[in-house]
Design a protein around this motif. Structure first.
Motif, PDB file in Angstrom:
ATOM      1  N   SER A 191      11.299  20.160  -3.986  1.00 41.45           N
ATOM      2  CA  SER A 191      10.062  20.223  -3.116  1.00 41.45           C
ATOM      3  C   SER A 191       8.640  20.889  -3.571  1.00 41.45           C
ATOM      4  O   SER A 191       7.607  20.612  -3.031  1.00 41.45           O
ATOM      5  N   ASN A 192       8.882  21.650  -4.866  1.00 42.90           N
ATOM      6  CA  ASN A 192       7.618  22.403  -5.483  1.00 42.90           C
ATOM      7  C   ASN A 192       6.853  21.210  -5.942  1.00 42.90           C
ATOM      8  O   ASN A 192       5.726  21.460  -6.160  1.00 42.90           O
ATOM      9  N   PHE A 193       7.381  19.986  -6.413  1.00 40.80           N
ATOM     10  CA  PHE A 193       6.779  18.755  -6.987  1.00 40.80           C
ATOM     11  C   PHE A 193       6.202  17.940  -5.996  1.00 40.80           C
ATOM     12  O   PHE A 193       5.320  17.279  -5.962  1.00 40.80           O
ATOM     13  N   ILE A 194       6.815  17.764  -4.780  1.00 40.48           N
ATOM     14  CA  ILE A 194       6.609  16.602  -3.664  1.00 40.48           C
ATOM     15  C   ILE A 194       5.903  17.100  -2.420  1.00 40.48           C
ATOM     16  O   ILE A 194       5.742  16.426  -1.327  1.00 40.48           O
ATOM     17  N   ASN A 195       5.661  18.517  -2.379  1.00 38.22           N
ATOM     18  CA  ASN A 195       5.294  19.290  -1.410  1.00 38.22           C
ATOM     19  C   ASN A 195       4.148  18.544  -0.645  1.00 38.22           C
ATOM     20  O   ASN A 195       3.839  18.445   0.481  1.00 38.22           O
ATOM     21  N   ASN A 196       3.094  17.929  -1.544  1.00 35.35           N
ATOM     22  CA  ASN A 196       1.850  17.659  -1.012  1.00 35.35           C
ATOM     23  C   ASN A 196       2.003  16.059  -1.222  1.00 35.35           C
ATOM     24  O   ASN A 196       0.775  15.540  -0.652  1.00 35.35           O
ATOM     25  N   LEU A 197       3.064  15.612  -1.297  1.00 35.84           N
ATOM     26  CA  LEU A 197       3.106  14.023  -1.318  1.00 35.84           C
ATOM     27  C   LEU A 197       3.681  13.381   0.175  1.00 35.84           C
ATOM     28  O   LEU A 197       3.556  12.457   0.261  1.00 35.84           O
ATOM     29  N   ILE A 198       4.292  14.293   0.973  1.00 40.45           N
ATOM     30  CA  ILE A 198       4.904  13.949   2.301  1.00 40.45           C
ATOM     31  C   ILE A 198       4.042  14.268   3.283  1.00 40.45           C
ATOM     32  O   ILE A 198       3.599  15.535   3.400  1.00 40.45           O
ATOM     33  N   ASN A 199       3.979  13.206   4.197  1.00 39.99           N
ATOM     34  CA  ASN A 199       3.402  13.621   5.467  1.00 39.99           C
ATOM     35  C   ASN A 199       4.058  14.434   6.268  1.00 39.99           C
ATOM     36  O   ASN A 199       5.101  13.881   7.113  1.00 39.99           O
ATOM     37  N   PRO A 200       3.703  15.581   6.805  1.00 37.19           N
ATOM     38  CA  PRO A 200       4.726  16.761   7.291  1.00 37.19           C
ATOM     39  C   PRO A 200       5.036  15.981   8.809  1.00 37.19           C
ATOM     40  O   PRO A 200       5.911  16.380   9.373  1.00 37.19           O
ATOM     41  N   LYS A 201       3.834  15.236   9.431  1.00 36.58           N
ATOM     42  CA  LYS A 201       4.159  14.937  10.692  1.00 36.58           C
ATOM     43  C   LYS A 201       5.134  13.783  10.845  1.00 36.58           C
ATOM     44  O   LYS A 201       5.735  13.759  11.766  1.00 36.58           O
ATOM     45  N   LEU A 202       5.036  12.784   9.769  1.00 33.52           N
ATOM     46  CA  LEU A 202       5.940  11.558   9.880  1.00 33.52           C
ATOM     47  C   LEU A 202       7.359  12.248   9.598  1.00 33.52           C
ATOM     48  O   LEU A 202       8.403  11.685  10.139  1.00 33.52           O
ATOM     49  N   MET A 203       7.504  13.343   8.838  1.00 32.13           N
ATOM     50  CA  MET A 203       8.607  13.789   8.185  1.00 32.13           C
ATOM     51  C   MET A 203       9.298  14.491   9.479  1.00 32.13           C
ATOM     52  O   MET A 203      10.535  14.510   9.844  1.00 32.13           O
ATOM     53  N   ARG A 204       8.317  15.202  10.476  1.00 36.30           N
ATOM     54  CA  ARG A 204       8.906  15.827  11.480  1.00 36.30           C
ATOM     55  C   ARG A 204       9.453  14.958  12.509  1.00 36.30           C
ATOM     56  O   ARG A 204      10.488  15.085  13.088  1.00 36.30           O
ATOM     57  N   ILE A 205       8.942  13.802  12.588  1.00 33.98           N
ATOM     58  CA  ILE A 205       9.075  12.767  13.835  1.00 33.98           C
ATOM     59  C   ILE A 205      10.574  12.248  13.244  1.00 33.98           C
ATOM     60  O   ILE A 205      11.419  11.981  14.118  1.00 33.98           O
ATOM     61  N   LEU A 206      10.711  12.024  11.885  1.00 40.48           N
ATOM     62  CA  LEU A 206      12.145  11.377  11.425  1.00 40.48           C
ATOM     63  C   LEU A 206      13.297  12.160  11.535  1.00 40.48           C
ATOM     64  O   LEU A 206      14.230  12.067  12.095  1.00 40.48           O
ATOM     65  N   VAL A 207      12.920  13.475  11.301  1.00 35.68           N
ATOM     66  CA  VAL A 207      14.081  14.606  11.538  1.00 35.68           C
ATOM     67  C   VAL A 207      14.446  14.685  12.911  1.00 35.68           C
ATOM     68  O   VAL A 207      15.597  14.586  13.427  1.00 35.68           O
ATOM     69  N   LEU A 208      13.369  14.956  13.827  1.00 34.10           N
ATOM     70  CA  LEU A 208      13.952  14.887  15.193  1.00 34.10           C
ATOM     71  C   LEU A 208      14.536  13.654  15.666  1.00 34.10           C
ATOM     72  O   LEU A 208      15.547  13.747  16.739  1.00 34.10           O
ATOM     73  N   LEU A 209      14.102  12.473  15.220  1.00 36.53           N
ATOM     74  CA  LEU A 209      14.770  11.246  15.759  1.00 36.53           C
ATOM     75  C   LEU A 209      16.211  11.233  15.280  1.00 36.53           C
ATOM     76  O   LEU A 209      17.180  10.776  15.843  1.00 36.53           O
ATOM     77  N   VAL A 210      16.469  11.657  14.079  1.00 36.17           N
ATOM     78  CA  VAL A 210      17.790  11.600  13.276  1.00 36.17           C
ATOM     79  C   VAL A 210      18.680  12.761  14.023  1.00 36.17           C
ATOM     80  O   VAL A 210      19.753  12.382  14.548  1.00 36.17           O
TER      81      VAL A 210
END
Length: 220
Positions: A191-210
């Protein structure tokens, strides 16, 4: 990916992975998941130690304690089938709290209620972050992570003790924890390396969907 999400957003471990893990192997959920959450919150606490202010969470510790021991007693009174349905319902409740968008006022009553519910949900499902996250959503991000991390260090620690006293945790849970812990540590490092590469809003949607799909599967 789950450990990475956990480090990126702070408290996503139980909501994303716990229901999926239950569907794979129910024995991995209670003790092992709470121990993994304890490890994660200890690491977060160390990361944000300079912003920890125990005075802001001392009231929540009281509500959380009652919630944990209530849940530990409750778990001992229900069957595995009932537990599965309750697990699914609480996961869906956590998702609902995450998307409501309401902003409750932080006061003595709301702190006690939110921490009690977090204690119950965290002990039963290891996904107890939603109520407290909802309560403190308007606070500064790093301050919230610091104070909630130390709150959940305490909550997870007494949860595993309560489960041991209730006969719902054993040495086998610690073995499972040791087997799974490397994945958490690897995820945090990544996470220290990819923190700025991931869209947090999209990730949140995917997590809530799963989490929603998993919760519905557990109920049905």
């Amino acid at each position: 990916m789950e450990p990475v999400y956990r480090a990126l957003v702070g408290f996503g471990l139980g909501l994303l992975s716990a229901p999926l893990v239950f569907l794979i192997d129910p024995e991995l959920v209670l003790g092992p998941m709470i121990l993994l959450a304890l490890l994660n919150t200890v690491i977060l606490s160390l990361k944000f130690k300079d912003k920890i202010d125990v005075s802001q969470t001392k009231l929540s510790l009281i509500g959380g304690t009652f919630g944990v021991f209530f849940a530990a007693i409750f778990i001992g009174l229900i069957s595995i089938e009932q537990y599965q349905k309750i697990f699914g319902f609480l996961v869906l409740l956590a998702v609902s709290l995450s998307v409501l968008g309401i902003k409750p006022k932080v006061n003595y009553v709301s702190s006690l209620v939110a921490s009690f519910v977090s204690g119950v949900m965290g002990t039963i499902t290891s996904a107890g972050g939603a109520p407290m996250g909802l309560l403190y959503q308007s606070e500064e991000k790093s301050t919230v992570k610091a104070n909630l991390s130390i709150f959940f260090v305490y909550l997870n620690a007494i949860a595993i003790i309560a489960l041991l006293l209730a006969g719902k945790a054993s040495t086998q849970d610690f073995i499972h924890f040791l087997q799974l812990a490397p994945a958490i540590l690897i995820g945090i490092c990544l996470s220290n390396f990819i923190n700025n590469l991931i869209n947090p809003k999209l990730m949140r949607i995917l997590v809530l969907l799963v989490a929603t799909i998993s919760g519905m599967l557990l109920i049905t």
